[in-house]
Design a protein around this motif. Sequence first.
Motif, mmCIF file in Angstrom:
data_model
loop_
_atom_site.group_PDB
_atom_site.id
_atom_site.type_symbol
_atom_site.label_atom_id
_atom_site.label_comp_id
_atom_site.label_asym_id
_atom_site.label_seq_id
_atom_site.Cartn_x
_atom_site.Cartn_y
_atom_site.Cartn_z
ATOM 1 N N THR A 12 0.862 -1.184 0.000
ATOM 2 C CA THR A 12 0.000 0.000 0.000
ATOM 3 C C THR A 12 0.893 1.227 0.000
ATOM 4 O OG1 THR A 12 -1.708 -1.165 1.272
ATOM 5 C CG2 THR A 12 -1.822 1.242 1.206
ATOM 6 N N LYS A 13 0.801 2.029 -1.051
ATOM 7 C CA LYS A 13 1.673 3.189 -1.176
ATOM 8 C C LYS A 13 1.104 4.391 -0.426
ATOM 9 C CE LYS A 13 3.603 1.887 -5.689
ATOM 10 N NZ LYS A 13 3.829 2.324 -7.089
ATOM 11 N N ALA A 14 2.005 5.203 0.087
ATOM 12 C CA ALA A 14 1.610 6.443 0.747
ATOM 13 C C ALA A 14 0.993 7.391 -0.278
ATOM 14 C CB ALA A 14 2.820 7.091 1.412
ATOM 15 N N GLU A 15 -0.051 8.095 0.110
ATOM 16 C CA GLU A 15 -0.715 9.023 -0.815
ATOM 17 C C GLU A 15 0.191 10.195 -1.148
ATOM 18 O OE1 GLU A 15 -4.499 10.210 0.657
ATOM 19 O OE2 GLU A 15 -5.327 8.159 0.675
ATOM 20 N N THR A 16 0.953 10.675 -0.194
ATOM 21 C CA THR A 16 1.902 11.766 -0.413
ATOM 22 C C THR A 16 3.220 11.411 0.266
ATOM 23 O OG1 THR A 16 1.142 12.934 1.562
ATOM 24 C CG2 THR A 16 0.102 13.535 -0.549
ATOM 25 N N SER A 17 4.302 12.023 -0.205
ATOM 26 C CA SER A 17 5.614 11.796 0.389
ATOM 27 C C SER A 17 5.997 12.985 1.268
ATOM 28 C CB SER A 17 6.674 11.616 -0.708
ATOM 29 O OG SER A 17 7.964 11.524 -0.135
ATOM 30 N N LYS A 18 6.710 12.707 2.338
ATOM 31 C CA LYS A 18 7.192 13.766 3.229
ATOM 32 C C LYS A 18 8.627 14.172 2.892
ATOM 33 C CE LYS A 18 8.268 10.159 6.580
ATOM 34 N NZ LYS A 18 7.720 9.378 7.685
ATOM 35 N N ILE A 19 9.158 13.636 1.790
ATOM 36 C CA ILE A 19 10.567 13.856 1.474
ATOM 37 C C ILE A 19 10.898 15.333 1.265
ATOM 38 C CG2 ILE A 19 10.314 13.522 -1.042
ATOM 39 C CD1 ILE A 19 13.005 11.983 -0.938
ATOM 40 N N ALA A 20 9.968 16.110 0.742
ATOM 41 C CA ALA A 20 10.222 17.530 0.480
ATOM 42 C C ALA A 20 10.464 18.329 1.756
ATOM 43 C CB ALA A 20 9.053 18.138 -0.301
ATOM 44 N N SER A 21 10.006 17.807 2.885
ATOM 45 C CA SER A 21 10.168 18.530 4.153
ATOM 46 C C SER A 21 11.460 18.174 4.876
ATOM 47 C CB SER A 21 8.979 18.214 5.076
ATOM 48 O OG SER A 21 8.983 16.842 5.454
ATOM 49 N N VAL A 22 12.261 17.275 4.289
ATOM 50 C CA VAL A 22 13.474 16.790 4.953
ATOM 51 C C VAL A 22 14.692 17.588 4.508
ATOM 52 C CG1 VAL A 22 14.991 14.800 5.275
ATOM 53 C CG2 VAL A 22 12.510 14.476 5.201
ATOM 54 N N ASP A 23 15.481 18.076 5.450
ATOM 55 C CA ASP A 23 16.744 18.754 5.165
ATOM 56 C C ASP A 23 17.847 17.701 5.129
ATOM 57 O OD1 ASP A 23 19.004 20.281 4.976
ATOM 58 O OD2 ASP A 23 18.654 21.455 6.796
ATOM 59 N N VAL A 32 14.945 10.567 11.250
ATOM 60 C CA VAL A 32 14.001 10.789 10.156
ATOM 61 C C VAL A 32 13.807 9.465 9.422
ATOM 62 C CG1 VAL A 32 13.600 11.999 7.973
ATOM 63 C CG2 VAL A 32 14.655 13.205 9.894
ATOM 64 N N PHE A 33 12.552 9.130 9.105
ATOM 65 C CA PHE A 33 12.276 7.852 8.458
ATOM 66 C C PHE A 33 11.531 8.044 7.145
ATOM 67 C CE2 PHE A 33 12.979 7.039 12.891
ATOM 68 C CZ PHE A 33 13.847 5.960 12.859
ATOM 69 N N THR A 34 11.709 7.108 6.245
ATOM 70 C CA THR A 34 11.147 7.215 4.906
ATOM 71 C C THR A 34 9.633 7.024 4.934
ATOM 72 O OG1 THR A 34 11.430 4.862 4.408
ATOM 73 C CG2 THR A 34 13.310 6.324 3.939
ATOM 74 N N ASP A 35 9.024 7.052 3.758
ATOM 75 C CA ASP A 35 7.560 7.037 3.655
ATOM 76 C C ASP A 35 6.934 5.684 3.963
ATOM 77 O OD1 ASP A 35 7.277 9.751 2.844
ATOM 78 O OD2 ASP A 35 7.946 9.192 0.825
ATOM 79 N N HIS A 36 7.704 4.610 3.846
ATOM 80 C CA HIS A 36 7.116 3.275 3.972
ATOM 81 C C HIS A 36 7.886 2.398 4.948
ATOM 82 C CE1 HIS A 36 5.774 4.766 0.005
ATOM 83 N NE2 HIS A 36 4.665 4.126 0.306
ATOM 84 N N MET A 37 7.214 1.356 5.416
ATOM 85 C CA MET A 37 7.832 0.363 6.286
ATOM 86 C C MET A 37 7.275 -1.014 5.907
ATOM 87 S SD MET A 37 5.813 1.027 9.888
ATOM 88 C CE MET A 37 4.074 0.570 10.092
ATOM 89 N N LEU A 38 7.950 -2.043 6.365
ATOM 90 C CA LEU A 38 7.504 -3.416 6.100
ATOM 91 C C LEU A 38 7.260 -4.120 7.425
ATOM 92 C CD1 LEU A 38 8.843 -6.057 3.656
ATOM 93 C CD2 LEU A 38 8.915 -6.586 6.098
#
Length: 355
Positions: A12-23, A32-38
């Motif tokens: 199930t993919k994330a609807e939006t990514s938070k990557i743009a907010s990461v410095d 800081v963690f990526t958009d998905h986990m297993l």
Amino acid sequence: MSQNPTDTFSVTKAETSKIASVDFENLAFGNVFTDHMLYCDFTDGQWGTPVITPYAPMPMDPSSRVFHYGQAIFEGMKAYKDEQDAIWLFRPDQNLDRFNKSAVRLAMPEVPEHIFMEGLKQLINLDKEWVKKGKGNSLYLRPFMIATGHGVIASPSAQYRFMIIMSPAKSYYQGEVKVLIAEHYSRAANGGIGAAKAAGNYSAQFYPTRLANEQGYQQVIWTDDATHTKLEEAGTMNVFFKINDTLYTAPTSERILDGVTRKSILELVKRDNIKLEVRSVLVEELLTAANDGSLKEIFGAGTAAVINPIVGFAYQDTYYELPKQENPIALQIKDKLTNIQHKLAEDTFGWTVKI
């Protein structure tokens, strides 16, 4: 298996990514963690369908065994992006092997290779934009497993959850590191779980490390539990000593973790004909070498920092400063190892695995 492993995953993919907010230029390690986990659950004696889902908190029963009896293990790995945008893992087979050895030692089920390896591959491909190019940049990977079975009876759980989360990382540098040699506290004991990458090994280090911090030292060099005369690990890393022109490091044992970085260093220095002895180094040997000038370097080795030079150590209220080296062997080895990891040098060992 007749079934394609990729078909056994639920994604199930994330609807939006938070990557743009990461410095990405100012990353604190592991925050800081990526958009998905297993995650993948073990129930009724078998593993279920691995699930990749948006990164989020998860509900836990208060009586879950992990909270009460500490059945928890983990691994630390990294993914690297080369200049052609290909992504590589470094010796993932070694991490899987150690993970399952840890599982056996803590009476937990082993994780099948296709769940571990294919899970890493699918998760990284989904969040591949989080892996940045450039030496020193990486994606830190944290596979782990916890006991999720309910009840507070003191026995192994019947249910477990295997998970993978990922965190972008910069070059791990803590500044100058001074260490205190342990005289009372031990990291692990014979017959214990020191060779397993168990969560409890690390929590047990926090208090003596805090005592060392209060004295102005960043880490502790652990000594053996029986006599406190043998030097074993530095903080959460394997430790190496250079005395004259020879490198020394302790052999792995029930007390010492079989580090992937450690074993890679051993193979590198053998290839390059650097003098090496894998044996116990005594505290008194280190003191003699420090006093007569033959002690040249001490460094820790682990996944997060790769290699962390140590500038000095204390023992029984005496501090020993190490001499400055013009071309330290620690940084030479680190450069060779990170060049392989980032595909900037030929991998003659076959360590790197393309995603």
